[in-house]
Enzyme design. Structure first.
Site: not given
Ligand SMILES: Cc1ncc(COP(=O)(O)O)c(C=O)c1O
Ligand SMILES: N[C@@H](CCOP(=O)(O)O)C(=O)O
Length: 461
Positions: A110
């Site tokens: 993120k």
């Molecule tokens: C460590 C981790 N891996 C994978 C994901 C999945 O990513 P996305 O939500 O973009 O599908 C998230 C959050 O959702 C995450 O925090």
């Molecule tokens: N796994 C995510 C969930 C929120 O997803 P986002 O990509 O829409 O911000 C988190 O860690 O919060």
């Protein structure tokens, strides 16, 4: 470049307005009016660029209303906080490439987008002489990355909702130990889906959104997806340099933001053979791809808690393309989902989905087994989310293809699961040193829209 809504009921807006709008005012998600496609010659000319230069080339195709010097400066400052010169390095272990996305300040993928978005918000607010109250939902990682992106920044307040006691202990500490005056953590007694629904409903309350100048840090904000497109290109250059062909990206998936960024990269012409969507037991998207069954179930807790999600918000963006960019069909699909808890797809639509995606749901036992086996074979510790993607790749990627697994978090964020699998507690990186001894602040509230709205009203700028 202008931006339109998946629901088709707003006038097109420029990039800066799209970033500030977050969720489209008609309840849909913003997308560029057209996705630029790249020639093989352009791709070739980008092969040796640094991460920051590549980010500039890609983002400037979409952020056409930001002057070039300002954009390059925003990018350079955003990645100066990463602890690896390559920003998202690729390593080769046990027959798979691992794209390490956890070198930012909060040790998850993120950071790649949220360091940039924090700086972008500050830049736009200064330019406009405005202030903003960010409201976001997190299953654990978005929250801390967003908080680090804006902590202590002028004219920005941030409210982050996380599901009470459903993140890992380290994830919770990474959020609640940031006690800057502009940071407000809310532990809501519910699931991530409850938190996300409340956030979306606040954005859909247009008088409230306008009065408090709400800003979005979740991947409902197009800038989030855009920044994540970059590392697909960066990784593709690294693995094809080594002779890799037929590249398959394996993406552990929750809210469909990360894999949607890969889909955009593919749509732009990056030669990716397939996107492998890997889920834990919360596997609605795997059921959709493999069986055409898109029906909501209950969220179950797993060892990969950041992916404990049923209603993936970015799925709507993909549906827009699957439905041939027809917003009426998107609107109908969401009416159907609200009324019946499912969306039905034609066999032709499902065939098109399977041209783009493979999918596998990996259960808890398999996740722990994969962490243990991978560690035994290589000495490399996978976090449980990354392990879901690695296991899916080991099982589904054909022998003649090149698997690239997205490593979405550092194992130390999920030490309990890693220790359960391997008997080894992952050493704390510097970013986490002493975190359990810091003072913390967090409001525990019911997962109730009215209570949360009142809390925001009391503490807003
Ligand atoms: C460590 C981790 N891996 C994978 C994901 C999945 O990513 P996305 O939500 O973009 O599908 C998230 C959050 O959702 C995450 O925090
Ligand atoms: N796994 C995510 C969930 C929120 O997803 P986002 O990509 O829409 O911000 C988190 O860690 O919060």
């Amino acid at each position: 470049m202008n931006y339109i809504s998946t629901r088709g009921q707003i006038e097109p807006v420029g990039f800066k307005d799209a970033v500030m709008m977050g969720l489209a005012t008609d309840g849909g998600l913003l997308l560029p009016e057209r996705v630029p496609t790249l020639s093989a010659a352009t791709l070739d000319s980008w092969r040796e660029l640094s991460y920051q230069q590549l980010a500039f080339e890609l983002i400037s195709l979409y952020a056409t209303d930001i002057p070039a010097d300002d954009l390059q400066d925003l990018i350079n400052r955003s990645y100066a906080t990463f602890d690896n010169r390559e920003i998202t390095p690729v390593v080769h272990e046990d027959g798979v490439y691992i794209l390490e996305l956890f070198h930012g300040p909060t040790l998850a993928f993120k950071d790649v987008a949220l360091q940039l978005l924090g700086n972008l918000f500050a830049y736009l607010l200064k330019e406009r002489g405005e202030k903003m109250n960010i409201v976001g939902a997190t299953s654990g990682d978005t929250g801390s990355a967003a908080i680090y992106g804006v902590r202590g920044k002028e004219n920005i307040n941030i409210f982050i909702l996380h599901p009470h006691l459903k993140t890992s202990p380290i994830q919770a500490l990474q959020m609640t130990t940031v006690t800057d005056a502009n940071v407000h953590n809310i532990a809501a007694k519910g699931t991530f889906d409850d938190c996300q629904n409340i956030v979306k409903s606040l954005f859909n309350d247009l008088p409230f959104k306008e009065k408090y100048a709400l800003g979005a840090v979740n991947s409902i904000n197009w800038a989030r997806v855009l920044a994540q497109v970059v590392y697909y290109f960066y990784a593709w250059f690294r693995v094809t340099d080594n002779g890799g062909a037929n590249v398959v990206f394996s993406v552990p998936t929750g809210n469909f933001g990360d894999i949607f960024a890969g889909y955009i990269a593919k749509r732009m012409g990056l030669p990716v053979s397939k996107l492998l969507l890997a889920t834990n037991e919360n596997n609605i998207l795997t059921r959709f791809i493999n069986d055409g069954d898109y029906s909501l179930g209950d969220v179950v807790p797993t060892v990969s808690p950041s992916m404990d999600i049923q209603l993936a918000s970015n799925f709507e963006r993909y549906l827009f393309y699957l439905f041939d960019e027809n917003p009426a069909r998107v609107r109908d699909a969401f009416v159907e989902l609200t009324q019946t808890g499912r969306i039905a797809f034609s066999s032709n639509e499902l065939a098109r989905v399977r041209e783009e995606f493979l999918s596998r749901s990996v259960n808890q036992a398999e996740t722990l087994e994969t962490i243990a086996a991978f560690h035994k074979a290589t000495g490399y510790l996978l976090d449980p989310h990354t392990a879901v993607g690695v296991r899916a790749a080991q099982e589904l990627v054909p022998a003649d293809a090149t698997p690239v697994c997205l490593a979405t978090a550092h194992p130390a964020k999920f030490g309990e699961a890693v220790e359960q699998a391997t008997g080894i507690a992952p050493p704390f990186p510097q970013a986490l040193a002493g975190i359990d001894r810091l003072p913390s602040r967090c409001a525990v509230l019911e997962a109730d829209r009215t209570a949360i709205k009142a809390f925001i009203e009391e503490n807003a700028l």
